[in-house]
Every structure is written in C-alpha cells, then in structure tokens.
Scaffold this active site. Structure first.
Site, PDB file in Angstrom:
ATOM      1  N   ASN A 154       0.860  -1.186   0.000  1.00  0.00           N
ATOM      2  CA  ASN A 154       0.000   0.000   0.000  1.00  0.00           C
ATOM      3  C   ASN A 154       0.904   1.246   0.000  1.00  0.00           C
ATOM      4  O   ASN A 154       1.673   1.457   0.943  1.00  0.00           O
ATOM      5  CB  ASN A 154      -0.889  -0.050   1.248  1.00  0.00           C
ATOM      6  CG  ASN A 154      -1.824   1.135   1.330  1.00  0.00           C
ATOM      7  OD1 ASN A 154      -1.423   2.260   1.064  1.00  0.00           O
ATOM      8  ND2 ASN A 154      -3.063   0.894   1.712  1.00  0.00           N
TER       9      ASN A 154
ATOM     10  N   HIS B  36       1.074   6.022   1.969  1.00  0.00           N
ATOM     11  CA  HIS B  36       1.882   6.865   2.850  1.00  0.00           C
ATOM     12  C   HIS B  36       3.034   7.553   2.132  1.00  0.00           C
ATOM     13  O   HIS B  36       3.569   8.540   2.632  1.00  0.00           O
ATOM     14  CB  HIS B  36       2.364   6.070   4.064  1.00  0.00           C
ATOM     15  CG  HIS B  36       1.240   5.759   5.008  1.00  0.00           C
ATOM     16  ND1 HIS B  36       0.561   6.747   5.689  1.00  0.00           N
ATOM     17  CD2 HIS B  36       0.645   4.595   5.333  1.00  0.00           C
ATOM     18  CE1 HIS B  36      -0.390   6.190   6.418  1.00  0.00           C
ATOM     19  NE2 HIS B  36      -0.362   4.892   6.214  1.00  0.00           N
TER      20      HIS B  36
ATOM     21  N   ARG C   3       4.146  18.401   1.894  1.00  0.00           N
ATOM     22  CA  ARG C   3       4.895  19.558   1.384  1.00  0.00           C
ATOM     23  C   ARG C   3       4.257  20.215   0.157  1.00  0.00           C
ATOM     24  O   ARG C   3       4.276  21.431   0.008  1.00  0.00           O
ATOM     25  CB  ARG C   3       6.324  19.101   1.039  1.00  0.00           C
ATOM     26  CG  ARG C   3       7.172  20.068   0.251  1.00  0.00           C
ATOM     27  CD  ARG C   3       7.523  21.332   1.001  1.00  0.00           C
ATOM     28  NE  ARG C   3       8.338  21.054   2.170  1.00  0.00           N
ATOM     29  CZ  ARG C   3       8.351  21.822   3.266  1.00  0.00           C
ATOM     30  NH1 ARG C   3       7.595  22.891   3.332  1.00  0.00           N
ATOM     31  NH2 ARG C   3       9.109  21.516   4.289  1.00  0.00           N
TER      32      ARG C   3
ATOM     33  N   HIS D 112      -5.374   3.885  -2.145  1.00  0.00           N
ATOM     34  CA  HIS D 112      -6.716   4.263  -1.687  1.00  0.00           C
ATOM     35  C   HIS D 112      -7.023   5.670  -2.189  1.00  0.00           C
ATOM     36  O   HIS D 112      -6.407   6.635  -1.734  1.00  0.00           O
ATOM     37  CB  HIS D 112      -6.724   4.210  -0.150  1.00  0.00           C
ATOM     38  CG  HIS D 112      -8.055   4.467   0.472  1.00  0.00           C
ATOM     39  ND1 HIS D 112      -8.264   4.320   1.825  1.00  0.00           N
ATOM     40  CD2 HIS D 112      -9.250   4.854  -0.047  1.00  0.00           C
ATOM     41  CE1 HIS D 112      -9.526   4.613   2.106  1.00  0.00           C
ATOM     42  NE2 HIS D 112     -10.147   4.949   0.991  1.00  0.00           N
TER      43      HIS D 112
ATOM     44  N   ARG E  55      -9.138   8.345  -1.714  1.00  0.00           N
ATOM     45  CA  ARG E  55     -10.153   8.773  -0.745  1.00  0.00           C
ATOM     46  C   ARG E  55     -11.002   9.884  -1.334  1.00  0.00           C
ATOM     47  O   ARG E  55     -10.555  10.664  -2.179  1.00  0.00           O
ATOM     48  CB  ARG E  55      -9.475   9.277   0.534  1.00  0.00           C
ATOM     49  CG  ARG E  55      -8.738   8.207   1.316  1.00  0.00           C
ATOM     50  CD  ARG E  55      -8.201   8.795   2.601  1.00  0.00           C
ATOM     51  NE  ARG E  55      -9.292   9.124   3.489  1.00  0.00           N
ATOM     52  CZ  ARG E  55      -9.592   8.449   4.595  1.00  0.00           C
ATOM     53  NH1 ARG E  55      -8.852   7.419   4.972  1.00  0.00           N
ATOM     54  NH2 ARG E  55     -10.597   8.796   5.351  1.00  0.00           N
TER      55      ARG E  55
ATOM     56  N   ARG F  29      -6.840  12.984   0.423  1.00  0.00           N
ATOM     57  CA  ARG F  29      -5.818  13.467   1.362  1.00  0.00           C
ATOM     58  C   ARG F  29      -4.418  12.957   1.035  1.00  0.00           C
ATOM     59  O   ARG F  29      -3.445  13.563   1.418  1.00  0.00           O
ATOM     60  CB  ARG F  29      -6.180  13.140   2.801  1.00  0.00           C
ATOM     61  CG  ARG F  29      -6.026  11.704   3.170  1.00  0.00           C
ATOM     62  CD  ARG F  29      -6.309  11.494   4.636  1.00  0.00           C
ATOM     63  NE  ARG F  29      -7.616  12.034   4.987  1.00  0.00           N
ATOM     64  CZ  ARG F  29      -8.260  11.730   6.103  1.00  0.00           C
ATOM     65  NH1 ARG F  29      -7.688  10.909   6.963  1.00  0.00           N
ATOM     66  NH2 ARG F  29      -9.436  12.221   6.368  1.00  0.00           N
ATOM     67  N   HIS F  30      -4.325  11.807   0.342  1.00  0.00           N
ATOM     68  CA  HIS F  30      -2.974  11.368  -0.058  1.00  0.00           C
ATOM     69  C   HIS F  30      -2.925  11.052  -1.549  1.00  0.00           C
ATOM     70  O   HIS F  30      -2.417  11.850  -2.332  1.00  0.00           O
ATOM     71  CB  HIS F  30      -2.439  10.238   0.836  1.00  0.00           C
ATOM     72  CG  HIS F  30      -3.437   9.206   1.286  1.00  0.00           C
ATOM     73  ND1 HIS F  30      -4.237   8.522   0.407  1.00  0.00           N
ATOM     74  CD2 HIS F  30      -3.743   8.741   2.534  1.00  0.00           C
ATOM     75  CE1 HIS F  30      -4.990   7.673   1.085  1.00  0.00           C
ATOM     76  NE2 HIS F  30      -4.735   7.785   2.378  1.00  0.00           N
TER      77      HIS F  30
ATOM     78  N   GLU G 250      -8.338   0.706  -3.274  1.00  0.00           N
ATOM     79  CA  GLU G 250      -9.181   0.782  -2.076  1.00  0.00           C
ATOM     80  C   GLU G 250     -10.131   1.944  -2.267  1.00  0.00           C
ATOM     81  O   GLU G 250      -9.716   3.028  -2.708  1.00  0.00           O
ATOM     82  CB  GLU G 250      -8.318   1.058  -0.848  1.00  0.00           C
ATOM     83  CG  GLU G 250      -7.746  -0.165  -0.225  1.00  0.00           C
ATOM     84  CD  GLU G 250      -7.004   0.192   1.050  1.00  0.00           C
ATOM     85  OE1 GLU G 250      -7.315   1.215   1.692  1.00  0.00           O
ATOM     86  OE2 GLU G 250      -6.081  -0.543   1.376  1.00  0.00           O
TER      87      GLU G 250
ATOM     88  N   THR H 180      -7.711   3.965   7.274  1.00  0.00           N
ATOM     89  CA  THR H 180      -8.986   3.291   7.522  1.00  0.00           C
ATOM     90  C   THR H 180      -8.968   2.626   8.902  1.00  0.00           C
ATOM     91  O   THR H 180      -8.104   1.809   9.177  1.00  0.00           O
ATOM     92  CB  THR H 180      -9.204   2.196   6.462  1.00  0.00           C
ATOM     93  OG1 THR H 180      -8.845   2.737   5.203  1.00  0.00           O
ATOM     94  CG2 THR H 180     -10.634   1.739   6.430  1.00  0.00           C
TER      95      THR H 180
ATOM     96  N   GLU I   2     -11.114  -8.878   3.053  1.00  0.00           N
ATOM     97  CA  GLU I   2      -9.822  -8.569   3.669  1.00  0.00           C
ATOM     98  C   GLU I   2     -10.073  -8.454   5.162  1.00  0.00           C
ATOM     99  O   GLU I   2     -10.828  -7.572   5.609  1.00  0.00           O
ATOM    100  CB  GLU I   2      -9.244  -7.264   3.111  1.00  0.00           C
ATOM    101  CG  GLU I   2      -7.893  -6.943   3.761  1.00  0.00           C
ATOM    102  CD  GLU I   2      -7.152  -5.803   3.077  1.00  0.00           C
ATOM    103  OE1 GLU I   2      -7.244  -5.670   1.834  1.00  0.00           O
ATOM    104  OE2 GLU I   2      -6.483  -5.044   3.800  1.00  0.00           O
TER     105      GLU I   2
ATOM    106  N   HIS J  94      -3.800  -4.141   7.614  1.00  0.00           N
ATOM    107  CA  HIS J  94      -3.886  -3.008   8.539  1.00  0.00           C
ATOM    108  C   HIS J  94      -3.030  -3.264   9.775  1.00  0.00           C
ATOM    109  O   HIS J  94      -3.279  -4.185  10.528  1.00  0.00           O
ATOM    110  CB  HIS J  94      -5.318  -2.670   8.966  1.00  0.00           C
ATOM    111  CG  HIS J  94      -5.426  -1.268   9.499  1.00  0.00           C
ATOM    112  ND1 HIS J  94      -5.850  -0.210   8.738  1.00  0.00           N
ATOM    113  CD2 HIS J  94      -5.100  -0.766  10.706  1.00  0.00           C
ATOM    114  CE1 HIS J  94      -5.802   0.889   9.478  1.00  0.00           C
ATOM    115  NE2 HIS J  94      -5.348   0.574  10.656  1.00  0.00           N
ATOM    116  N   GLY J  95      -2.028  -2.426   9.924  1.00  0.00           N
ATOM    117  CA  GLY J  95      -1.183  -2.486  11.108  1.00  0.00           C
ATOM    118  C   GLY J  95      -0.171  -3.622  11.110  1.00  0.00           C
ATOM    119  O   GLY J  95       0.503  -3.855  12.119  1.00  0.00           O
TER     120      GLY J  95
HETATM  121  N1  PXP Z   1      -5.785  -2.700   4.098  1.00  0.00           N
HETATM  122  C1  PXP Z   1      -6.707  -1.708   4.128  1.00  0.00           C
HETATM  123  C2  PXP Z   1      -8.093  -2.023   3.708  1.00  0.00           C
HETATM  124  C3  PXP Z   1      -6.345  -0.399   4.508  1.00  0.00           C
HETATM  125  O1  PXP Z   1      -7.270   0.571   4.519  1.00  0.00           O
HETATM  126  C4  PXP Z   1      -5.009  -0.132   4.832  1.00  0.00           C
HETATM  127  C5  PXP Z   1      -4.578   1.251   5.172  1.00  0.00           C
HETATM  128  O2  PXP Z   1      -5.200   1.725   6.241  1.00  0.00           O
HETATM  129  C6  PXP Z   1      -4.094  -1.196   4.801  1.00  0.00           C
HETATM  130  C7  PXP Z   1      -4.508  -2.465   4.432  1.00  0.00           C
HETATM  131  C8  PXP Z   1      -2.659  -0.997   5.145  1.00  0.00           C
HETATM  132  O3  PXP Z   1      -2.524  -0.668   6.490  1.00  0.00           O
HETATM  133  P1  PXP Z   1      -1.109  -0.247   7.065  1.00  0.00           P
HETATM  134  O4  PXP Z   1      -0.742   1.030   6.371  1.00  0.00           O
HETATM  135  O5  PXP Z   1      -1.334  -0.099   8.516  1.00  0.00           O
HETATM  136  O6  PXP Z   1      -0.150  -1.365   6.697  1.00  0.00           O
END
Ligand code: PXP
Length: 258
Positions: A7, A10, A18, A47, A49, A53-54, A74, A105, A155, A208-209
């Site tokens: 993903n 970020h 910036r 994603h 959005r 935002r990104h 996403e 998310t 997921e 996620h995480g």
């Molecule tokens: N999967 C989904 C559906 C997400 O929305 C995100 C980002 O929030 C991720 C995976 C990746 O999460 P992370 O950036 O915490 O690895």
C-alpha cells in the site's frame, strides 16, 4: 505462496505534506510502486479517498499505466469513486469505510447494514471485469453477509490484532518468544474468521497495522491469499530504501503455509 500487496498511500501522504495542491512533488508514489514491483511485490494497493488526502487522481491513472502485477484500488462505496473505478479498471477493488477524521482506515465495513448497496456495487464491478474484496472485522455476521453480497474476497482487518500484539510484545523481550506466543484473543478471531470465510467460498486477504514484528504471529491464520501492508514498509524504507524494505517483508512471508 502468500502474496504481498504494498500500500503506497503513505508515500503520497509524505508528498502532500509539502506539495499539497501543486500537481507535482516528491516522493513520487508511482515511482514507489515501480520499485516495489521490481523488488518482488505481487500487487500495488492505493486508496483514492473522497477527500484526496494522499493519493490523487493523477496517481491512480499513472499507476494504471505502469503497474504490471495487480492494481488494488481501495475505495469507499460512494458514487463518484465507483464511477472512477469502473473507468480505471483495476484488477480488484477493496471496499472500505471512510471517516473524515481518521488518519487511515480505522474500522471494518458494516456489510450487514449495507448488504443491498454493496451487492449492487459488487455486481457493477464484476460486470466490468473487476474483482471485489470487502474490508471487514473478523466477525461471523459480517463474513456471512460478505458471502451473501457475492464478493470474491474479504480482507480481514488486522488492526486490533496489531494493537494487542503491541501490548503483549512490550512484556516479552525477544523475537522467538513472540513467534511462539500463544494466540491472543484477536488472533483466535482471525483464525476462526479465516476458516469460516474459506468454508463459504470466500478468498481471504488481511491487512492493517501489519509489521515486521507481528507478521510471524499471523502465520497461524489459515487460508490467507494476500497481505496488504503499507505503513511499516514505507517507514522502514525511510531508513533502508523501498527495495530492501519490500524484500525483508517478503522474506518474513515466505514460510507461510496456508
Ligand atoms: N488494508 C486496508 C483495507 C487499509 O485501509 C489499509 C490502510 O489503512 C491497509 C490495508 C494498510 O494498512 P497499514 O498502512 O497499517 O499497513
């Protein structure tokens, strides 16, 4: 083999910090995707959005041009984004809930409450040749409803697992202890959620995480097809570069036995 979708949101978050509203800037999320693929990632996740935002619209169109593996978009179940997805034609969309104040998310989709509209969106996507995944908590009712929607994938939301792991791991002092750790409450939920989804014919992703510390414990979850990981890989890349960050994650995933 367990697949890795990186993903890259970020990377865009850093650029927007910036260059917001400028139509250019560094670091380039599209270049990040190129490096991830070259390092062995099996897919790229972004994603778009509603508040942009990104990831920006120009990013996803460029990603569509250059991604050679699988583009996973996403998205919220919202008319504007649905119509972009239908034109963009990613290989797969992952439908997620969106709340304006969250950084990424935070919660899973409420498929039970939105079964009808998710089914309509699922049909539109499948008719356009796009597979569908639903981002949900490992909850029995949500998994059942996802099967009723006719989604190809779910997921499983690993955010809670990551939180519990962090709390647990701060009390343990070495990596081996963490790998051998007995399943936490949330890990047990992920294990039974994956089994239930598999028995209903759903393919199971997770995300996620997830990070370099908690990933070995996730190996206890059966039937996983793909992990979507962003923050930890982008964070590690700040110090060692994107190529090495992706390769290190792939190395941790290679012993997974579904
Ligand atoms: N999967 C989904 C559906 C997400 O929305 C995100 C980002 O929030 C991720 C995976 C990746 O999460 P992370 O950036 O915490 O690895």
């Amino acid at each position: 083999m367990l697949k890795l979708g990186v993903n890259i949101d970020h990377v865009a978050t850093l650029r927007e910090a910036r260059y917001r509203g400028r139509g250019f800037g560094e670091p380039d999320a599209v270049e990040a995707a190129r490096i991830c693929e070259a390092a062995g990632a099996h897919g790229i996740t972004a994603h778009l959005r509603e508040d942009r935002r990104h990831i920006q619209d120009r990013d996803i169109w460029k990603l569509r041009e250059i991604v050679k593996t699988r583009l996973n978009l996403e998205m919220a179940n919202a008319p504007e984004i649905i119509s972009i997805a239908l034109k963009l034609k990613p290989e797969i969309v992952c439908i997620v809930p969106e709340r304006r104040l969250e950084v990424t998310t935070e919660g899973g989709l409420d498929v039970v409450a939105n079964e009808k509209s998710l089914t309509e969106t699922r049909k539109k996507m499948n008719d356009a040749g796009i597979e569908v995944s639903l981002f949900i908590a490992p909850d029995e009712k949500q998994i059942e409803a996802s099967a009723c929607v006719g989604s190809q994938f779910i997921e499983l939301h690993t955010g809670q697992f990551a939180e519990e792991f962090q709390v647990g791991s701060s009390r343990r002092d070495d990596r081996t202890a963490r790998e051998d750790a007995r399943p936490t409450k949330e890990l047990k939920r992920l294990i039974s959620g994956a089994k239930q989804a598999y028995s209903l014919g759903l393919k199971v992703n997770a995300g996620h995480g997830l990070n370099y510390e908690n990933l070995p414990a996730l190996h206890q979850v059966p039937h996983l097809v793909e992990l979507n990981i962003g923050h930890s890989i982008v964070s590690r890349a700040v110090f060692v570069g994107m190529e090495r960050a992706v390769k290190e994650m792939l190395a941790l995933m290679k012993n997974y036995r579904p």
